[in-house]
Motif scaffolding. Structure first.
Motif, PDB file in Angstrom:
ATOM      1  N   ARG A   1      -1.446  -2.387 -13.570  1.00 20.19           N
ATOM      2  CA  ARG A   1      -0.160  -3.374 -14.373  1.00 20.19           C
ATOM      3  C   ARG A   1       0.466  -4.068 -13.849  1.00 20.19           C
ATOM      4  N   TRP A   2       0.996  -3.274 -13.022  1.00 21.44           N
ATOM      5  CA  TRP A   2       2.032  -4.083 -12.024  1.00 21.44           C
ATOM      6  C   TRP A   2       1.232  -4.453 -10.779  1.00 21.44           C
ATOM      7  N   LEU A   3       2.485  -5.180 -10.091  1.00 17.84           N
ATOM      8  CA  LEU A   3       2.130  -5.888  -8.798  1.00 17.84           C
ATOM      9  C   LEU A   3       3.263  -5.422  -7.849  1.00 17.84           C
ATOM     10  N   VAL A   4       2.806  -4.751  -6.815  1.00 18.63           N
ATOM     11  CA  VAL A   4       4.128  -4.973  -5.707  1.00 18.63           C
ATOM     12  C   VAL A   4       3.491  -5.345  -4.254  1.00 18.63           C
ATOM     13  N   LEU A   5       4.504  -6.241  -4.011  1.00 18.95           N
ATOM     14  CA  LEU A   5       4.427  -7.336  -2.245  1.00 18.95           C
ATOM     15  C   LEU A   5       5.309  -6.674  -1.964  1.00 18.95           C
ATOM     16  N   VAL A   6       5.061  -7.068  -0.495  1.00 19.71           N
ATOM     17  CA  VAL A   6       5.676  -7.001   1.020  1.00 19.71           C
ATOM     18  C   VAL A   6       5.838  -8.625   1.219  1.00 19.71           C
ATOM     19  N   GLY A   7       7.333  -8.852   1.493  1.00 24.95           N
ATOM     20  CA  GLY A   7       7.300  -9.800   2.386  1.00 24.95           C
ATOM     21  C   GLY A   7       7.075  -9.855   3.606  1.00 24.95           C
ATOM     22  N   THR A   8       6.740 -10.752   4.556  1.00 26.01           N
ATOM     23  CA  THR A   8       6.517 -11.184   5.975  1.00 26.01           C
ATOM     24  C   THR A   8       6.924 -12.006   6.206  1.00 26.01           C
ATOM     25  N   PHE A   9       7.706 -11.787   7.451  1.00 22.76           N
ATOM     26  CA  PHE A   9       8.536 -12.474   8.984  1.00 22.76           C
ATOM     27  C   PHE A   9       7.853 -11.906  10.357  1.00 22.76           C
ATOM     28  N   ASP A  10       7.125 -12.459  10.348  1.00 24.00           N
ATOM     29  CA  ASP A  10       5.608 -12.433  11.827  1.00 24.00           C
ATOM     30  C   ASP A  10       5.827 -11.148  11.446  1.00 24.00           C
ATOM     31  N   ASP A  11       4.827 -10.595  10.786  1.00 25.73           N
ATOM     32  CA  ASP A  11       4.837  -9.277   9.953  1.00 25.73           C
ATOM     33  C   ASP A  11       6.048  -8.230  10.143  1.00 25.73           C
TER      34      ASP A  11
ATOM     35  N   THR B   1       0.805  -1.261   0.262  1.00 25.05           N
ATOM     36  CA  THR B   1       0.116   0.195  -0.220  1.00 25.05           C
ATOM     37  C   THR B   1       0.722   1.228   0.102  1.00 25.05           C
ATOM     38  N   GLU B   2       0.207   2.061   0.023  1.00 27.90           N
ATOM     39  CA  GLU B   2       1.304   3.609   0.139  1.00 27.90           C
ATOM     40  C   GLU B   2       1.459   3.861   1.166  1.00 27.90           C
ATOM     41  N   GLY B   3       1.263   3.358   2.647  1.00 27.81           N
ATOM     42  CA  GLY B   3       1.959   3.118   3.357  1.00 27.81           C
ATOM     43  C   GLY B   3       3.645   2.726   3.734  1.00 27.81           C
ATOM     44  N   ASP B   4       3.419   1.779   2.957  1.00 24.21           N
ATOM     45  CA  ASP B   4       4.185   0.330   2.675  1.00 24.21           C
ATOM     46  C   ASP B   4       5.618   1.554   1.905  1.00 24.21           C
ATOM     47  N   VAL B   5       5.531   2.694   1.154  1.00 25.90           N
ATOM     48  CA  VAL B   5       6.316   2.743   0.063  1.00 25.90           C
ATOM     49  C   VAL B   5       7.468   3.017   0.625  1.00 25.90           C
ATOM     50  N   ARG B   6       8.161   3.789   1.778  1.00 27.17           N
ATOM     51  CA  ARG B   6       9.318   4.077   2.325  1.00 27.17           C
ATOM     52  C   ARG B   6      10.171   2.507   2.525  1.00 27.17           C
TER      53      ARG B   6
ATOM     54  N   GLU C   1      15.653   6.679  -8.744  1.00 28.62           N
ATOM     55  CA  GLU C   1      15.590   7.748  -7.307  1.00 28.62           C
ATOM     56  C   GLU C   1      15.165   8.964  -7.835  1.00 28.62           C
ATOM     57  N   PRO C   2      14.351   9.214  -7.263  1.00 24.43           N
ATOM     58  CA  PRO C   2      13.683   9.231  -5.684  1.00 24.43           C
ATOM     59  C   PRO C   2      13.248   7.707  -6.232  1.00 24.43           C
ATOM     60  N   LEU C   3      13.169   6.386  -5.423  1.00 28.37           N
ATOM     61  CA  LEU C   3      12.316   5.722  -5.572  1.00 28.37           C
ATOM     62  C   LEU C   3      11.282   5.562  -5.203  1.00 28.37           C
ATOM     63  N   GLU C   4      10.856   6.415  -3.592  1.00 24.51           N
ATOM     64  CA  GLU C   4       9.364   6.232  -2.687  1.00 24.51           C
ATOM     65  C   GLU C   4       8.297   6.976  -4.326  1.00 24.51           C
ATOM     66  N   ALA C   5       9.040   8.153  -5.149  1.00 27.02           N
ATOM     67  CA  ALA C   5       7.824   8.338  -5.970  1.00 27.02           C
ATOM     68  C   ALA C   5       8.571   7.468  -6.926  1.00 27.02           C
ATOM     69  N   GLN C   6       8.549   6.139  -7.508  1.00 27.57           N
ATOM     70  CA  GLN C   6       8.468   5.231  -8.337  1.00 27.57           C
ATOM     71  C   GLN C   6       7.561   4.042  -7.688  1.00 27.57           C
TER      72      GLN C   6
ATOM     73  N   GLU D   1       5.170   4.927  -4.956  1.00 27.14           N
ATOM     74  CA  GLU D   1       3.550   6.038  -5.415  1.00 27.14           C
ATOM     75  C   GLU D   1       3.298   5.716  -7.042  1.00 27.14           C
ATOM     76  N   ALA D   2       3.875   5.110  -7.474  1.00 24.28           N
ATOM     77  CA  ALA D   2       3.210   5.818  -9.334  1.00 24.28           C
ATOM     78  C   ALA D   2       2.499   4.223 -10.264  1.00 24.28           C
ATOM     79  N   ILE D   3       3.890   3.012  -8.940  1.00 28.28           N
ATOM     80  CA  ILE D   3       2.966   2.256  -9.674  1.00 28.28           C
ATOM     81  C   ILE D   3       1.921   1.157  -8.276  1.00 28.28           C
ATOM     82  N   VAL D   4       1.955   1.681  -7.296  1.00 23.36           N
ATOM     83  CA  VAL D   4       1.355   0.968  -6.033  1.00 23.36           C
ATOM     84  C   VAL D   4      -0.327   1.004  -6.459  1.00 23.36           C
ATOM     85  N   HIS D   5      -0.185   1.460  -7.082  1.00 23.30           N
ATOM     86  CA  HIS D   5      -1.817   2.050  -7.598  1.00 23.30           C
ATOM     87  C   HIS D   5      -2.614   1.144  -9.112  1.00 23.30           C
ATOM     88  N   ASP D   6      -0.898   0.807  -9.846  1.00 23.48           N
ATOM     89  CA  ASP D   6      -1.110   0.609 -11.153  1.00 23.48           C
ATOM     90  C   ASP D   6      -1.291  -0.583 -11.031  1.00 23.48           C
TER      91      ASP D   6
END
Length: 173
Positions: free
Chosen positions: A75-85, A26-31, A61-66, A68-73
């Motif tokens: 055509r893209w899938l952006v995933l966070v891998g988690t281990f115990d959250d 999500t947008e909250g994961d951008v950083r 760079e800036p990666l955060e902007a990149q 932010e641009a694709i997280v809702h697109d």
């Protein structure tokens, strides 16, 4: 809300209470995504062909902007891998249209922090990408691996991937 990053050196052990997963970013994961992506680039630079790959094919760079641009697109899938959250990995894939109008999923990055590589986070990320690609009717999934990255190659071969292209490069400078 940004997913917390793991502390250096953890996790190393696995027990039944630990939970490994992959979720859509999500947008909250951008950083966090940007931090993990930077770590992946740092790891690639020391590999054969890595410096050219980072300069030519990696997000700029800036990666955060990149992110932010694709997280809702779509055509893209952006995933966070988690281990115990804790955020321990990232996967980014995109849909490419081929000349016959079919689609191919291309994984731009698949990275897991080294201490979390033995607990299944990479498998969860890759399985989620494959499921996403299959649900979209793609003809396949491509993942780039640099020469010499034997562990990555073996991981992908164990997941049913085969080499289909070698890129040759001649350094001029």
């Amino acid at each position: 809300m940004t997913a917390p990053r793991r502390e250096p050196g953890k996790p190393e052990a696995h027990d039944d209470k630990m939970n490994v997963g992959a979720r859509v970013a999500t947008e909250g994961d951008v950083r966090t995504l940007a931090e993990l992506y930077r770590a992946s680039r740092e790891a690639l630079v020391s590999e054969r062909g890595g410096s050219v790959h980072v300069l030519n094919e990696a997000f700029a760079e800036p990666l955060e902007a990149q992110f932010e641009a694709i997280v809702h697109d779509d055509r893209w899938l952006v995933l966070v891998g988690t281990f115990d959250d804790l955020a321990v990995g990232v996967a980014v894939a995109r849909l490419d249209e081929m000349s016959d109008s079919s689609h191919l999923a291309t994984v731009e990055v698949l990275y897991v922090d080294p201490p979390a590589r033995e607990v299944g986070a990479g498998e969860k990320l890759l399985a989620t990408v494959i499921d996403w690609a299959a649900r979209r009717g793609t003809t396949g999934v491509d993942v780039r691996v640099l020469p010499g990255m034997r562990a990555s190659k073996s991981f992908l071969e164990g997941s049913g991937f085969v080499a289909r292209l070698l890129v040759m490069h001649r350094q001029l400078k």
